[in-house]
Enzyme design. Structure first.
Site, short mmCIF file in Angstrom:
data_model
loop_
_atom_site.label_atom_id
_atom_site.label_comp_id
_atom_site.label_asym_id
_atom_site.label_seq_id
_atom_site.Cartn_x
_atom_site.Cartn_y
_atom_site.Cartn_z
N ALA A 126 0.80 -1.23 0.00
CA ALA A 126 0.00 0.00 0.00
C ALA A 126 0.83 1.27 0.00
O ALA A 126 0.30 2.36 -0.26
CB ALA A 126 -0.94 0.00 1.22
N ARG A 133 10.77 7.77 -1.58
CA ARG A 133 12.22 7.84 -1.83
C ARG A 133 12.60 7.33 -3.21
O ARG A 133 13.73 7.55 -3.65
CB ARG A 133 12.96 7.05 -0.75
CG ARG A 133 13.07 7.80 0.58
CD ARG A 133 13.75 6.96 1.65
NE ARG A 133 12.83 5.96 2.20
CZ ARG A 133 13.18 5.06 3.12
NH1 ARG A 133 14.43 5.03 3.55
NH2 ARG A 133 12.29 4.19 3.58
N LYS A 178 6.02 2.42 -6.01
CA LYS A 178 7.25 1.67 -5.73
C LYS A 178 7.15 0.21 -6.12
O LYS A 178 8.06 -0.35 -6.76
CB LYS A 178 7.64 1.80 -4.26
CG LYS A 178 8.90 1.01 -3.92
CD LYS A 178 9.38 1.27 -2.51
CE LYS A 178 8.54 0.59 -1.47
NZ LYS A 178 9.19 0.60 -0.13
N ASN A 203 14.57 -7.93 11.75
CA ASN A 203 13.26 -8.38 11.29
C ASN A 203 13.16 -8.19 9.78
O ASN A 203 13.46 -7.11 9.26
CB ASN A 203 12.18 -7.56 12.01
CG ASN A 203 10.81 -7.77 11.41
OD1 ASN A 203 10.49 -8.86 10.94
ND2 ASN A 203 10.00 -6.72 11.44
N TYR A 233 15.56 -3.92 -46.47
CA TYR A 233 14.38 -3.92 -45.61
C TYR A 233 13.36 -4.88 -46.19
O TYR A 233 12.95 -4.76 -47.37
CB TYR A 233 13.75 -2.53 -45.51
CG TYR A 233 12.41 -2.57 -44.82
CD1 TYR A 233 12.33 -2.83 -43.46
CD2 TYR A 233 11.23 -2.40 -45.54
CE1 TYR A 233 11.10 -2.91 -42.81
CE2 TYR A 233 10.00 -2.47 -44.91
CZ TYR A 233 9.94 -2.73 -43.54
OH TYR A 233 8.73 -2.82 -42.92
#
Length: 486
Positions: free
Chosen positions: A14, A19, A26, A182, A378
């Protein structure tokens, strides 16, 4: 059902991620062909949970739309829960549980949506440890060289049991010296989790509901709190800025290339080779330096790619060679050769032992076995048969300003240099075309097509129109009889 199969996995996605300094949320930033949350979903999917819910908040519409694609292949599908205000990780998990009815009977695994290096194997170990030890909660931890910014694992000195997780901003100096951290990844007893979340307070420096406070609540209630230490601390690394994103990309890329090399792929320079997680290889394929392999690209046995090549969603057949080439959505047949400096655009299909040479561009084109387009051409919207040679500097003129049209060149044809094939047009099997021709009409099989103006020489033009020039002097000298000094 497996005893280690979680009843639910809750993915926390969420946050805004300010930053990153980006308009892109993010969790949608990419590395190695997947978004951050896409990597987490892939790892979570390996647990085969009964339910998988992603908690969204910032840019919820954009993130939710992405989850539809990122969740492809997850058997149980993906549900979303909305966290309107980011009031902490504990609040986010509560939103996730509410999506599942408020409580869950069984193990609930909680993961962060910005940890792309986390593996399914580590999550399976966490779930197995949680089940095997009979814990109320099991936290995934890691020993890191620098624990700055992470929540510290506080253990009982005598038993080694986890007594608390203290956020960096709330930690004492002694606690900040602890290097076990953690990861933000947990396995909970679902019913105990729901009950404890209702008791989480907000009297901390951020005024938020910390999920980590659940451990203390459960421990005080007499429940067992355990830990599972990750084998590689880099797996738990969260992404907060673009420097960390680049570092994670390097780690994941090295992991992917190591797996490929151990499976029999030769990667000549891993430092300059980049691959997506969806790229696949067969034994004895070779990747040369400065090569980028993206999407669903596959290298068959003995295929050789690079140097200086970028392939996206491209299949390279056994023994084929692709050199200094950009390819997107192409199929390169077995033992074909491409490049150097070729561009294979979407819809290109090259047959066995075919050749696309230097400075050739192809698009939406099928080229038969043994056919060659060697130089400076081409070829777009075309079908070319077997063992045909297309002369240098040829152009398949496929666009009339409004619509694209198709050209067909048959098998065993020899077309001259500097040809224009003005679509729609067909050159029959075994036909030839003269150099410099503009082919606007169908060429019957076995015919020679000559479509150019008759050459006319105007003698003396340079002397009359450019008198005194270097060209005029050279022409005058060349026209003198041998030995003539006048």
């Amino acid at each position: 059902m497996s005893a280690n199969r979680p009843a639910a996995v809750v993915v926390l996605a969420a946050g805004e991620g300010t930053r990153m300094k980006s308009a892109t949320p993010k969790v949608l930033h990419e590395l190695c062909g997947r978004s951050l949350v896409g990597h987490v979903l892939a790892a979570a999917g390996e647990l085969d949970p009964e339910n998988l819910v992603v908690v969204v908040g910032h840019a919820r519409e954009q993130v939710t739309a992405h989850l539809t694609e990122a969740g492809t292949g997850i058997r149980t599908g993906i549900r979303t829960a909305f966290q309107a205000q980011q009031n902490g990780t504990g609040h986010a998990v509560r939103m996730g549980l509410e999506e599942l009815g408020g409580t869950v009977d069984g193990t609930v695994v909680v993961v962060c949506g910005d940890t792309p290096l986390l593996t399914g194997a580590t999550l399976r170990t966490l779930a197995a440890t949680h089940s095997g030890d009979g814990n109320a909660v099991t936290v995934l931890t890691a020993e890191v060289p620098d624990a700055t910014g992470y929540g510290r694992i506080v253990r009982d000195e005598a038993s080694g049991a986890v007594t608390a997780i203290v956020e960096h901003k709330d930690a004492t100096e002694a606690q900040r010296a602890i290097r076990e951290i953690n990861s933000g990844v947990f396995a909970f007893d679902g019913q105990l989790l729901a009950d404890a979340l209702g008791k989480v307070r907000t009297d901390n420096s951020q005024g938020e509901e910390y999920l980590t406070d659940v451990l203390g609540i459960l421990r005080e209630a007499g429940h067992r709190v355990g830990a599972c230490v990750a084998g590689d601390h880099r797996e738990i690394a969260g992404i907060n800025n673009r420097v960390q994103l680049a570092q994670a990309r390097r780690i994941l890329n090295d992991r992917l290339l190591t797996e490929a090399m151990l499976a029999g792929v030769s990667v000549i320079d891993p430092a300059s080779t980049w691959v997506d997680v969806t790229v696949t290889f067969e034994q004895d394929s070779i990747v040369h330096p400065n090569t980028l392999l993206q999407g669903s690209t596959h290298l068959a046995e003995g295929a050789e790619v690079g140097p200086n090549s970028r392939l996206k969603d491209t299949w390279v057949g056994a023994g084929a060679r692709v050199d200094n080439t950009v390819a997107d959505g192409a199929v390169v047949g077995a033992q074909a050769t491409v490049g150097p400096y070729a561009y294979l655009r979407p819809g290109t299909r090259l047959g066995v032992k075919s050749k696309i040479g230097t400075y050739v561009e192809t698009k939406n084109t099928s080229i038969g076995d043994g056919t060659k387009v060697p130089h400076l051409s081409y070829v777009g919207d075309a079908t070319i048969g077997e063992f045909t040679n297309i002369g240098a500097a040829s152009v398949f003129v496929n666009y009339d300003g409004q619509d694209k049209h198709h050209t067909v060149v048959g098998s065993h044809c020899k077309t001259g240099s500097d040809n224009m094939f003005v679509a729609p047009v067909t050159v029959g099997d075994g036909a030839y075309t003269a150099a410099g021709s503009v082919i606007t009409k169908d060429v019957p099989p076995g015919s020679l097509a000559v479509a150019r103006g008759q050459q006319r020489n105007i003698e003396g033009w340079v002397a009359r129109k450019r008198p005194g020039s270097a060209s005029a002097k050279a022409a005058e000298a060349a026209s003198r009889e041998p030995g003539d000094e006048s």
